[in-house]
Design a protein around this motif. Structure first.
Motif, PDB file in Angstrom:
ATOM      1  N   GLY A 237      -4.621   5.453   0.635  1.00 49.73           N
ATOM      2  CA  GLY A 237      -4.749   4.015   0.390  1.00 49.73           C
ATOM      3  C   GLY A 237      -4.422   2.708  -1.119  1.00 49.73           C
ATOM      4  N   CYS A 238      -3.510   3.689  -2.296  1.00 48.09           N
ATOM      5  CA  CYS A 238      -3.745   2.736  -3.531  1.00 48.09           C
ATOM      6  C   CYS A 238      -2.919   2.094  -3.307  1.00 48.09           C
ATOM      7  CB  CYS A 238      -3.456   3.338  -4.268  1.00 48.09           C
ATOM      8  SG  CYS A 238      -3.583   5.286  -4.560  1.00 48.09           S
ATOM      9  N   SER A 239      -3.308   0.798  -3.638  1.00 48.83           N
ATOM     10  CA  SER A 239      -1.917  -0.477  -3.650  1.00 48.83           C
ATOM     11  C   SER A 239      -1.339  -0.541  -5.308  1.00 48.83           C
ATOM     12  CB  SER A 239      -3.122  -1.827  -3.707  1.00 48.83           C
ATOM     13  OG  SER A 239      -1.726  -2.653  -4.520  1.00 48.83           O
TER      14      SER A 239
ATOM     15  N   VAL B 207       0.683  -1.486  -0.128  1.00 47.00           N
ATOM     16  CA  VAL B 207       0.090  -0.134   0.126  1.00 47.00           C
ATOM     17  C   VAL B 207       0.623   1.443   0.043  1.00 47.00           C
ATOM     18  CG1 VAL B 207      -1.874   1.624   1.002  1.00 47.00           C
ATOM     19  CG2 VAL B 207      -1.843  -1.007   1.171  1.00 47.00           C
ATOM     20  N   CYS B 208       0.434   2.389  -0.762  1.00 52.12           N
ATOM     21  CA  CYS B 208       1.380   3.237  -1.084  1.00 52.12           C
ATOM     22  C   CYS B 208       1.585   4.602   0.755  1.00 52.12           C
ATOM     23  CB  CYS B 208       0.829   4.303  -2.396  1.00 52.12           C
ATOM     24  SG  CYS B 208       1.798   6.128  -2.192  1.00 52.12           S
ATOM     25  N   GLY B 209       2.561   4.785   0.376  1.00 54.85           N
ATOM     26  CA  GLY B 209       2.824   5.224   1.511  1.00 54.85           C
ATOM     27  C   GLY B 209       2.186   7.260   2.372  1.00 54.85           C
ATOM     28  N   PHE B 210       1.695   7.472   0.847  1.00 58.06           N
ATOM     29  CA  PHE B 210       1.737   8.543   1.793  1.00 58.06           C
ATOM     30  C   PHE B 210       0.750   9.106   1.743  1.00 58.06           C
ATOM     31  CE2 PHE B 210       5.470   9.109  -2.274  1.00 58.06           C
ATOM     32  CZ  PHE B 210       5.978   9.741  -1.230  1.00 58.06           C
ATOM     33  N   CYS B 211      -0.615   9.344   0.793  1.00 59.85           N
ATOM     34  CA  CYS B 211      -1.587  10.034   1.164  1.00 59.85           C
ATOM     35  C   CYS B 211      -2.501   9.107   1.608  1.00 59.85           C
ATOM     36  CB  CYS B 211      -2.773  10.992  -0.097  1.00 59.85           C
ATOM     37  SG  CYS B 211      -3.670  10.405  -0.415  1.00 59.85           S
ATOM     38  N   SER B 212      -4.094   9.340   2.280  1.00 63.37           N
ATOM     39  CA  SER B 212      -4.834   8.349   3.136  1.00 63.37           C
ATOM     40  C   SER B 212      -5.168   7.698   1.805  1.00 63.37           C
ATOM     41  CB  SER B 212      -5.811   9.379   4.205  1.00 63.37           C
ATOM     42  OG  SER B 212      -6.823   9.709   2.945  1.00 63.37           O
TER      43      SER B 212
ATOM     44  N   ALA C  79      -2.835   5.484 -10.024  1.00 64.12           N
ATOM     45  CA  ALA C  79      -1.848   5.519  -9.179  1.00 64.12           C
ATOM     46  C   ALA C  79      -2.160   7.401 -10.025  1.00 64.12           C
ATOM     47  CB  ALA C  79      -0.439   4.985  -8.936  1.00 64.12           C
ATOM     48  N   CYS C  80      -1.609   8.054  -8.390  1.00 58.24           N
ATOM     49  CA  CYS C  80      -1.585   9.912  -8.763  1.00 58.24           C
ATOM     50  C   CYS C  80       0.295   9.904  -9.214  1.00 58.24           C
ATOM     51  CB  CYS C  80      -1.471  10.413  -7.912  1.00 58.24           C
ATOM     52  SG  CYS C  80      -0.524  10.432  -6.685  1.00 58.24           S
ATOM     53  N   PRO C  81       0.548  10.827  -9.185  1.00 57.45           N
ATOM     54  CA  PRO C  81       2.288  11.030  -8.972  1.00 57.45           C
ATOM     55  C   PRO C  81       2.995  10.664  -8.179  1.00 57.45           C
ATOM     56  CG  PRO C  81       1.185  13.126 -10.419  1.00 57.45           C
ATOM     57  CD  PRO C  81       0.282  11.911 -10.278  1.00 57.45           C
TER      58      PRO C  81
HETATM   59 FE1  SF4 Z   1      -0.350   7.148  -2.446  1.00 59.18          FE
HETATM   60 FE2  SF4 Z   1      -0.969   9.750  -5.353  1.00 59.18          FE
HETATM   61 FE3  SF4 Z   1      -2.681   7.149  -4.698  1.00 59.18          FE
HETATM   62 FE4  SF4 Z   1      -2.613   9.254  -2.561  1.00 59.18          FE
HETATM   63  S1  SF4 Z   1      -3.439   9.268  -4.228  1.00 59.18           S
HETATM   64  S2  SF4 Z   1      -1.754   6.306  -1.968  1.00 59.18           S
HETATM   65  S3  SF4 Z   1      -0.334   9.349  -2.901  1.00 59.18           S
HETATM   66  S4  SF4 Z   1      -1.160   6.975  -5.454  1.00 59.18           S
END
Ligand code: SF4
Length: 677
Positions: free
Chosen positions: A37-39, A30-35, A65-67
Motif C-alpha cells: 500500500g505505498c503511496s 495508493v499503488c495498485g499492485f501489492c498489499s 517504492a519497488c520497481p
Molecule cells: Fe507498489 Fe511495490 Fe509498494 Fe507493493 S511494494 S505497493 S508493488 S510500490
C-alpha cells in the motif's frame, strides 16, 4: 554530482525540474499492485499523469517504492488494451467489436436465461483483490441482491483464505493486528514462509530501519534472500512447519517461559493446548523437521528473551499444507508469550494483493458485507436495513468457494461465468483441464484491461475495463490502512472503470432503483461506512477521501467515537478533521472480538500430506516469487521493458545440490517438470 542531486530531488518530487519535465500538478495515489500500500505522487501535465515518484511523507513507504511501483503507469499504455466491448461471433468464432448497449443487453439476457432455466446456482462470478473496495462491494451486491445469484468468490481465496479463517476462529474477527511500525520496534522478528526481501521489499526496508539490531529468525526450507539476512535460519523439511511450531510451544512451556498472567486474563483453551503440545518432544520435533535440538532450544530462548517479539507469515504458510492450523500455531506462540497488542509484537499475516483486505471485508462473496455471515439471520437483517433492501434478497446460504466454482464449471453445474480482473486460466492449477472446462460454459464474460490474457481467449464477451490510475476508489493494505486511488489518466477508447461497468449492468438488468444510491465510488464509500458501524472494522469516523488523503491513509477501526476522541469538533469540515495517530495496532487492551473477549488457543494433530512425494513424483516443489519486478500472471508487469529486464526471460527452478547430483543434472541444464497437476 550536480546531476546526481538533481536526479535524487526529482525522484522524491522535490527541487526544480527542467520545464520539460516539471509537473503542472501532483496527485497522491495508493499503488495498485501489492498489499504494502505505498503511496505514489502522480505528476500531471494537461491533467494526465506523465510520471510518478514515491510519496515521502506517507507512513507506509516513507519515500520508497519497488520497481513495480516506479513502473505503475507503463501497463496502461500497452497496445493490447481492451478499448471496445468484444463479442464472439457464433458463426466465425471471432471476437468482434460491439456497442456497450449490445454487449450489456446480451450479457444480461444470457445470465438471466441460464438462471431461469437452471436456477440461481447455475451462474457464478470470480472476482479479485485488485479492484477498489467500492467496486468489489458493488459487484458482490449487484450479483447477489440484484441478479439473485448465489455464487461468487474472489481470487483472494487462493492467496489467504486460510489466514482469514485462522484469525476469525482465534480472534473472533479477521483482524491482522499490526502496524508496519512494528517492524522497527521488535527486538526479535520471526518470519515463517515469508521471503519479505523479494515479496514485500518496502516492508523489508522497514525491517532494515529497525534501530535495535534485532534477531531475525527465518523459517523456510529454502535459503531465500530473507534467510540470507537472518541471524537464525531454520531450514526445516518442507511441510513440517506445524510440528516445528507445536514443538516450540512445548519447549516454552517446559522451560516456564509462558506469560501466564496474559494467558489467564485474555485467552481461553490454554490448559488443553499445553497438554496437547507435550507430545511434541524435542527429539521428535528435531527428527521430523530436520532442525537440530540445539537450534530449537536457541530459537525458544531467543523468543523468551525478546522484549517485543513479532511473528510474521506470508504465502509459505497461507498456501501450504494445513495452513489454517499453522497460522493458528503462530498465533498461539504470540498469545502464550504475551506478544500481542504492544509495540513490536503480534501474530501478523502479511497479505498479497493491493486490496485483498478490502475483498475479505466487503466483497460480499463468501462472507456477507462488513465481515458478516450469510448464515446469520441477524446479520442479514442488519445489511438489509443499512441498504434499504428486502431481507429476502440476501442469500441464506454460503457461496461455493473458488475451487468449488471451478469444479462446478468442470461438472457442468455452473453454466455461465463472469470473471472480473483475474486471469483464472493462467493462475488456476491444471490449466489444460480448466481451459477445456471454460469452453464448456454456455457463456463467459471477462472484464479486464487486456484482450490477450489466457482467460480472455475463452471469453464470449470481453468488457473493456479501466485500470489503476484511470479510476477512483479505496484500497485497504495489510496493516488495515485505507488509502485512495486517484484517476490520473483517461482510459483508452470506450473502456470504463469497473465501477461504471457495474452501474451500467445494474441499469440493464433492471436493478437501477435498487442501486440508486450507488452513484459514485465516494457515495459507495459512505454506504461501506454505514455497513461497518459497530463492527470491528468500523470506519464511521473517516469523513471521506479528502480525510484519508490528509491523514496519509487511516487504519481501521476508526469509528465516530475514535474521531471525537482525537479532538473532532462536530462543526469542523473534512480538511479540518483531526488526524488519527498514523500507526495503530489492535488488542492493546487485551480484548479480542470473541463473545467473551478472549483469544482462543486452537490446534489439531498434524496430518500427513495428501500428496506426499512418492516414487512417481519424488521431488517436493515449493513455489515462491523470484523477483520484485513481476506480479501475478504478468498481465501488467510483463508490459514493462524495465521490469522484464529485472527477471530471467525463462521460468527456472532451483534444486538442492544433493538432489541435483542424484538426478544426474548440473546447474544450467534444461529440465522438464511434471506434476500430478
Ligand atoms: Fe507498489 Fe511495490 Fe509498494 Fe507493493 S511494494 S505497493 S508493488 S510500490
Amino acid at each position: 554530482m550536480t546531476e546526481e542531486l538533481a536526479l535524487s530531488d526529482a525522484a522524491f518530487g522535490l527541487g526544480k525540474l527542467p520545464s520539460r519535465l516539471r509537473p503542472e500538478a501532483t496527485v497522491r495515489s495508493v499503488c495498485g499492485f501489492c498489499s504494502t500500500g505505498c503511496s505514489l505522487d502522480m505528476h500531471l501535465r494537461e491533467g494526465s499523469a506523465v510520471n510518478l515518484s514515491p510519496s515521502v511523507l506517507y507512513p507506509v513507504n516513507l519515500g520508497m517504492a519497488c520497481p513495480k511501483g516506479w513502473e505503475a503507469l507503463t501497463p496502461l499504455d500497452a497496445p493490447d488494451r481492451a478499448t471496445r466491448p468484444l463479442l464472439r461471433n457464433r458463426s466465425s468464432g471471432r471476437m468482434e467489436p460491439v456497442s456497450w448497449d449490445r454487449a450489456l443487453t446480451g450479457m444480461v439476457e444470457r445470465f438471466r436465461s441460464v438462471m431461469d432455466l437452471h436456477g440461481p446456482g447455475s451462474v457464478a462470478m470470480l472476482s479479485t483483490g485488485q479492484i477498489c473496495t467500492e467496486e468489489m462491494a458493488f459487484a458482490g451486491a449487484l450479483w447477489k441482491f440484484g441478479f439473485g445469484a448465489l455464487h461468487s468468490d474472489s481470487n483472494t481465496r487462493q492467496c489467504m483464505a486460510t489466514s482469514h479463517v485462522a484469525y476469525k476462529q482465534s480472534f473472533g474477527f479477521d483482524a491482522p493486528p499490526y502496524s508496519y511500525q512494528d517492524f522497527e520496534q521488535s527486538d526479535v522478528l520471526v518470519f515463517i514462509g515469508s521471503n519479505l526481501c523479494i515479496a514485500h521489499p518496502i516492508l523489508w526496508q522497514r525491517v532494515l530501519k529497525n534501530p535495535q539490531k534485532p534477531e531475525i529468525i527465518v523459517v523456510d526450507p529454502r535459503r531465500t534472500e530473507t534467510a540470507m539476512n537472518a541471524t537464525q535460519h531454520l531450514a526445516l523439511s518442507p511441510k513440517s512447519d506445524l510440528i516445528l511450531l507445536y514443538g516450540l510451544a512445548a519447549l516454552l512451556i517446559q522451560r516456564g517461559w509462558v506469560d501466564i498472567d496474559f494467558v489467564e486474563s485474555h485467552t481461553s483453551g490454554y490448559a488443553d493446548f499445553s497438554e496437547f503440545v507435550l507430545e511434541f518432544s524435542l527429539e521428535r520435533v528435531a527428527a521430523e523437521t530436520g532442525i537440530s535440538a540445539g537450534q530449537l532450544l536457541r530459537v525458544a530462548e531467543t523468543i523468551h528473551r525478546g522484549k517485543a517479539v513479532s511473528f510474521w507469515w506470508t504465502m509459505g504458510v497461507n498456501q501450504s499444507h494445513e495452513s489454517t492450523r499453522t497460522a493458528q500455531a503462530i498465533i498461539n506462540l504470540a498469545l502464550m508469550t504475551g506478544n500481542i497488542g504492544r509495540p513490536g509484537t503480534g501474530a501478523n499475516s502479511i497479505t498479497g494483493q493491493c486490496n485483498a483486505m478490502g475483498s475479505r471485508l466487503f466483497a460480499n462473496a463468501t462472507g456477507l458485507l462488513g465481515g458478516r455471515d450469510f448464515l446469520n439471520p441477524v446479520q442479514r437483517a442488519e445489511v438489509a436495513d443499512v441498504l434499504g433492501i428486502p431481507v429476502e434478497r440476501i442469500p441464506q446460504q454460503n457461496s461455493l468457494a473458488y475451487d468449488q466454482i471451478i469444479e462446478g464449471v468442470e461438472s457442468g453445474e455452473i453454466k455461465a461465468l463472469w470473471i472480473i480482473a483475474t486471469n483464472t486460466a493462467h493462475s488456476w492449477g491444471g490449466t489444460g483441464a480448466l481451459g477445456r472446462a471454460l469452453q464448456k460454459l454456455e457463456f463467459l464474460a471477462v472484464q479486464d484491461l487486456y484482450t490477450t490474457t489466457e482467460t480472455a481467449a475463452y471469453a464470449d464477451l470481453i468488457l473493456p475495463a479501466a485500470g489503476w490510475g484511470e479510476k477512483e476508489g479505496t484500497l485497504i493494505n495489510s496493516e488495515r490502512r485505507l488509502g485512495v486511488v486517484r484517476k490520473v489518466r483517461r482510459a483508452p477508447g470506450e473502456a470504463l472503470s469497473d465501477f461504471n461497468i457495474l452501474r451500467l449492468v445494474a441499469l440493464y438488468s433492471g436493478n437501477g432503483p435498487l442501486f440508486k444510491e450507488w452513484s459514485s465510488p465516494e457515495a459507495v464509500f459512505e454506504i461501506l461506512k454505514r455497513l461497518s458501524a459497530g463492527r470491528p472494522c468500523d470506519i464511521t469516523g473517516i469523513r471521506g477521501y479528502g480525510h484519508l488523503d490528509a491523514a496519509g491513509g487511516i487504519q481501521w477501526p476508526f469509528s465516530s467515537a475514535d474521531r471525537e476522541a482525537c479532538g473532532h469538533s462536530p462543526s469542523s469540515g473534512g480538511d479540518k478533521d483531526p488526524l488519527p495517530v498514523s500507526e495503530r495496532r489492535l488488542f492493546g487492551d487485551g480484548l479480542f472480538f470473541t463473545p467473551d473477549s478472549r483469544a482462543r488457543f486452537i490446534y489439531a494433530a498434524p496430518r500427513a500430506m495428501v500428496h506426499a512425494a512418492n516414487s512417481e513424483f519424488p521431488v517436493v516443489l515449493l513455489t515462491g516469487r523470484g523477483t520484485s519486478a513481476q506480479w501475478h500472471t504478468n498481465t501488467r508487469t510483463g508490459k514493462s521493458a524495465v521490469l522484464r529486464s529485472l527477471y530471467p526471460p525463462e521460468v527456472y527452478v532451483e534444486v538442492h545440490p544433493v538432489d541435483l547430483a542424484g538426478l544426474g543434472l548440473a546447474s544450467g541444464d534444461r529440465v522438464r517438470i511434471r506434476s500430478r497437476w
